[in-house]
Design a protein around this motif. Structure first.
Motif, mmCIF file in Angstrom:
data_model
loop_
_atom_site.group_PDB
_atom_site.id
_atom_site.type_symbol
_atom_site.label_atom_id
_atom_site.label_comp_id
_atom_site.label_asym_id
_atom_site.label_seq_id
_atom_site.Cartn_x
_atom_site.Cartn_y
_atom_site.Cartn_z
ATOM 1 N N THR A 67 0.810 -1.219 0.000
ATOM 2 C CA THR A 67 0.000 0.000 0.000
ATOM 3 C C THR A 67 0.847 1.276 0.000
ATOM 4 O OG1 THR A 67 -0.227 -0.059 2.409
ATOM 5 C CG2 THR A 67 -1.950 -1.146 1.109
ATOM 6 N N GLY A 68 2.089 1.168 0.416
ATOM 7 C CA GLY A 68 3.005 2.308 0.396
ATOM 8 C C GLY A 68 4.241 1.983 -0.408
ATOM 9 N N PHE A 69 4.018 1.429 -1.583
ATOM 10 C CA PHE A 69 5.121 0.936 -2.415
ATOM 11 C C PHE A 69 6.181 2.001 -2.654
ATOM 12 C CE2 PHE A 69 7.176 -0.305 -6.400
ATOM 13 C CZ PHE A 69 7.517 -1.616 -6.116
ATOM 14 N N ASP A 70 5.760 3.193 -3.021
ATOM 15 C CA ASP A 70 6.717 4.269 -3.318
ATOM 16 C C ASP A 70 7.552 4.631 -2.095
ATOM 17 O OD1 ASP A 70 5.839 4.342 -5.930
ATOM 18 O OD2 ASP A 70 4.469 6.021 -5.605
ATOM 19 N N VAL A 71 6.937 4.611 -0.919
ATOM 20 C CA VAL A 71 7.660 4.916 0.318
ATOM 21 C C VAL A 71 8.688 3.823 0.597
ATOM 22 C CG1 VAL A 71 7.419 5.225 2.817
ATOM 23 C CG2 VAL A 71 5.742 6.236 1.275
ATOM 24 N N ALA A 72 8.281 2.566 0.415
ATOM 25 C CA ALA A 72 9.208 1.448 0.636
ATOM 26 C C ALA A 72 10.386 1.520 -0.332
ATOM 27 C CB ALA A 72 8.472 0.114 0.503
ATOM 28 N N VAL A 73 10.094 1.816 -1.583
ATOM 29 C CA VAL A 73 11.161 1.941 -2.590
ATOM 30 C C VAL A 73 12.099 3.088 -2.217
ATOM 31 C CG1 VAL A 73 11.662 2.499 -5.010
ATOM 32 C CG2 VAL A 73 9.832 0.881 -4.448
ATOM 33 N N ALA A 74 11.533 4.207 -1.808
ATOM 34 C CA ALA A 74 12.352 5.369 -1.424
ATOM 35 C C ALA A 74 13.251 5.031 -0.232
ATOM 36 C CB ALA A 74 11.466 6.560 -1.101
ATOM 37 N N PHE A 75 12.720 4.265 0.729
ATOM 38 C CA PHE A 75 13.529 3.875 1.880
ATOM 39 C C PHE A 75 14.708 3.010 1.435
ATOM 40 C CE2 PHE A 75 14.412 0.775 5.331
ATOM 41 C CZ PHE A 75 15.004 1.659 6.228
ATOM 42 N N LEU A 76 14.457 2.018 0.600
ATOM 43 C CA LEU A 76 15.550 1.168 0.121
ATOM 44 C C LEU A 76 16.532 1.958 -0.734
ATOM 45 C CD1 LEU A 76 13.780 -2.224 -0.682
ATOM 46 C CD2 LEU A 76 14.991 -1.514 1.387
ATOM 47 N N LYS A 77 16.022 2.909 -1.499
ATOM 48 C CA LYS A 77 16.903 3.765 -2.292
ATOM 49 C C LYS A 77 17.818 4.580 -1.376
ATOM 50 C CE LYS A 77 16.684 6.688 -6.351
ATOM 51 N NZ LYS A 77 15.808 7.363 -7.322
ATOM 52 N N SER A 78 17.273 5.073 -0.247
ATOM 53 C CA SER A 78 18.080 5.854 0.698
ATOM 54 C C SER A 78 19.172 5.009 1.338
ATOM 55 C CB SER A 78 17.192 6.462 1.787
ATOM 56 O OG SER A 78 16.812 5.495 2.749
ATOM 57 N N LEU A 79 18.977 3.696 1.349
ATOM 58 C CA LEU A 79 19.992 2.779 1.886
ATOM 59 C C LEU A 79 20.966 2.320 0.804
ATOM 60 C CD1 LEU A 79 17.682 0.548 4.125
ATOM 61 C CD2 LEU A 79 19.228 2.368 4.886
ATOM 62 N N HIS A 80 20.800 2.850 -0.406
ATOM 63 C CA HIS A 80 21.655 2.520 -1.551
ATOM 64 C C HIS A 80 21.532 1.050 -1.952
ATOM 65 C CE1 HIS A 80 23.244 6.507 -0.995
ATOM 66 N NE2 HIS A 80 23.542 6.212 0.260
ATOM 67 N N ILE A 81 20.322 0.515 -1.826
ATOM 68 C CA ILE A 81 20.053 -0.857 -2.258
ATOM 69 C C ILE A 81 19.904 -0.839 -3.778
ATOM 70 C CG2 ILE A 81 18.415 -2.788 -2.100
ATOM 71 C CD1 ILE A 81 19.965 -2.190 0.508
ATOM 72 N N PRO A 82 20.629 -1.714 -4.480
ATOM 73 C CA PRO A 82 20.478 -1.753 -5.938
ATOM 74 C C PRO A 82 19.055 -2.193 -6.322
ATOM 75 C CG PRO A 82 22.283 -3.174 -5.201
ATOM 76 C CD PRO A 82 21.593 -2.662 -3.985
ATOM 77 N N MET A 83 18.541 -1.650 -7.388
ATOM 78 C CA MET A 83 17.204 -1.976 -7.889
ATOM 79 C C MET A 83 16.170 -1.973 -6.758
ATOM 80 S SD MET A 83 18.131 -4.918 -10.727
ATOM 81 C CE MET A 83 18.543 -6.146 -9.508
ATOM 82 N N PRO A 84 15.950 -0.816 -6.131
ATOM 83 C CA PRO A 84 15.071 -0.759 -4.962
ATOM 84 C C PRO A 84 13.631 -1.193 -5.225
ATOM 85 C CG PRO A 84 15.661 1.448 -5.691
ATOM 86 C CD PRO A 84 16.499 0.492 -6.476
ATOM 87 N N ALA A 85 13.105 -0.949 -6.411
ATOM 88 C CA ALA A 85 11.733 -1.385 -6.722
ATOM 89 C C ALA A 85 11.669 -2.913 -6.752
ATOM 90 C CB ALA A 85 11.252 -0.794 -8.036
ATOM 91 N N PHE A 86 12.655 -3.531 -7.383
ATOM 92 C CA PHE A 86 12.717 -4.997 -7.436
ATOM 93 C C PHE A 86 12.916 -5.569 -6.031
ATOM 94 C CE2 PHE A 86 15.192 -8.959 -7.994
ATOM 95 C CZ PHE A 86 14.229 -9.710 -8.663
ATOM 96 N N ALA A 87 13.787 -4.944 -5.245
ATOM 97 C CA ALA A 87 14.022 -5.400 -3.874
ATOM 98 C C ALA A 87 12.754 -5.281 -3.036
ATOM 99 C CB ALA A 87 15.161 -4.601 -3.241
ATOM 100 N N THR A 88 11.958 -4.238 -3.276
ATOM 101 C CA THR A 88 10.698 -4.083 -2.556
ATOM 102 C C THR A 88 9.722 -5.202 -2.925
ATOM 103 O OG1 THR A 88 11.006 -1.692 -2.415
ATOM 104 C CG2 THR A 88 8.762 -2.515 -2.094
ATOM 105 N N ILE A 89 9.680 -5.553 -4.185
ATOM 106 C CA ILE A 89 8.811 -6.659 -4.626
ATOM 107 C C ILE A 89 9.250 -7.963 -3.969
ATOM 108 C CG2 ILE A 89 8.136 -8.073 -6.624
ATOM 109 C CD1 ILE A 89 8.273 -5.390 -8.256
ATOM 110 N N ILE A 90 10.554 -8.201 -3.914
ATOM 111 C CA ILE A 90 11.072 -9.405 -3.249
ATOM 112 C C ILE A 90 10.686 -9.389 -1.769
ATOM 113 C CG2 ILE A 90 13.186 -10.628 -2.564
ATOM 114 C CD1 ILE A 90 12.381 -10.917 -5.551
ATOM 115 N N ALA A 91 10.800 -8.237 -1.127
ATOM 116 C CA ALA A 91 10.431 -8.115 0.287
ATOM 117 C C ALA A 91 8.942 -8.411 0.485
ATOM 118 C CB ALA A 91 10.780 -6.728 0.811
ATOM 119 N N ILE A 92 8.100 -7.906 -0.400
ATOM 120 C CA ILE A 92 6.656 -8.151 -0.304
ATOM 121 C C ILE A 92 6.361 -9.635 -0.421
ATOM 122 C CG2 ILE A 92 4.458 -7.836 -1.530
ATOM 123 C CD1 ILE A 92 5.497 -4.954 -2.224
ATOM 124 N N ILE A 93 6.979 -10.287 -1.384
ATOM 125 C CA ILE A 93 6.766 -11.725 -1.581
ATOM 126 C C ILE A 93 7.242 -12.498 -0.349
ATOM 127 C CG2 ILE A 93 7.509 -13.738 -2.927
ATOM 128 C CD1 ILE A 93 7.571 -11.761 -5.381
#
Length: 138
Positions: A31-57
Motif C-alpha cells: 500500500t506504500g510501495f513508493d515509500v518502501a522503494v524510497a527507503f531502500l533507495k536511501s539505503l543505496h540498495i540496488p534496484m530498490p523497486a525490485f528489492a521491494t517486490i522481493i520483500a513483499i513476496i
C-alpha cells in the motif's frame, strides 16, 4: 509440564504472532510501495523497486505460510535469515553518531535478532497439530 494439546495451541499462537509482523509489514509495502522503494533507495540498495517486490513476496508469502503451517520449519529458517539481513541493512546503528536515530536503530536491530531467534525456535519445535503441513515433531 505442557501437554500436547497446550503445546499445539501455543505453537499456533507463536506462528500467528510471528506471521502477523510479516503480513502487516508486507501489506504496508504494497500500500506504500513508493515509500518502501524510497527507503531502500536511501539505503543505496540496488534496484530498490525490485528489492521491494522481493520483500513483499517474502513477507506476505512467508507470513501466510507460517500462519497456515505450510512448510513451517524451512519457511521459519528462511525468514530468520531474511530478518537478520534486514537488520544488518536497515538498522546499522554502529555506523551512526550517538543520538536518537542511533538509539532507535539499535533497538530495531536487536528486535530483528530476537524475532529471528523466535523463528529458529519455531523451526525446531515444528508447526504443531493445527497446521496444513509439517505436523508437530512429537
Amino acid at each position: 509440564m505442557i501437554i500436547q494439546r497446550q503445546r499445539d495451541t501455543l505453537l499456533l499462537a507463536a506462528r500467528t504472532l510471528l506471521a502477523a509482523l510479516f503480513i502487516i509489514m508486507g501489506w504496508e509495502k504494497v500500500t506504500g510501495f513508493d515509500v518502501a522503494v524510497a527507503f531502500l533507495k536511501s539505503l543505496h540498495i540496488p534496484m530498490p523497486a525490485f528489492a521491494t517486490i522481493i520483500a513483499i513476496i517474502a513477507e506476505i508469502g512467508g507470513g501466510l505460510a507460517l500462519l497456515l503451517g505450510i512448510l513451517t520449519a524451512p519457511v521459519a529458517l528462511l525468514l530468520a535469515i531474511y530478518t537478520i539481513i534486514c537488520g544488518l541493512i536497515g538498522h546499522h546503528y554502529w555506523t551512526m553518531p550517538a543520538g536518537f536515530p542511533e538509539y532507535d536503530a539499535h533497538i530495531h536491530f536487536y528486535k530483528n535478532i530476537s524475532i529471528a531467534g523466535g523463528l529458529v525456535a519455531l523451526a525446531v519445535a515444528g508447526a504443531g497439530r493445527y497446521a496444513l503441513t509439517g505436523r508437530s515433531k512429537t
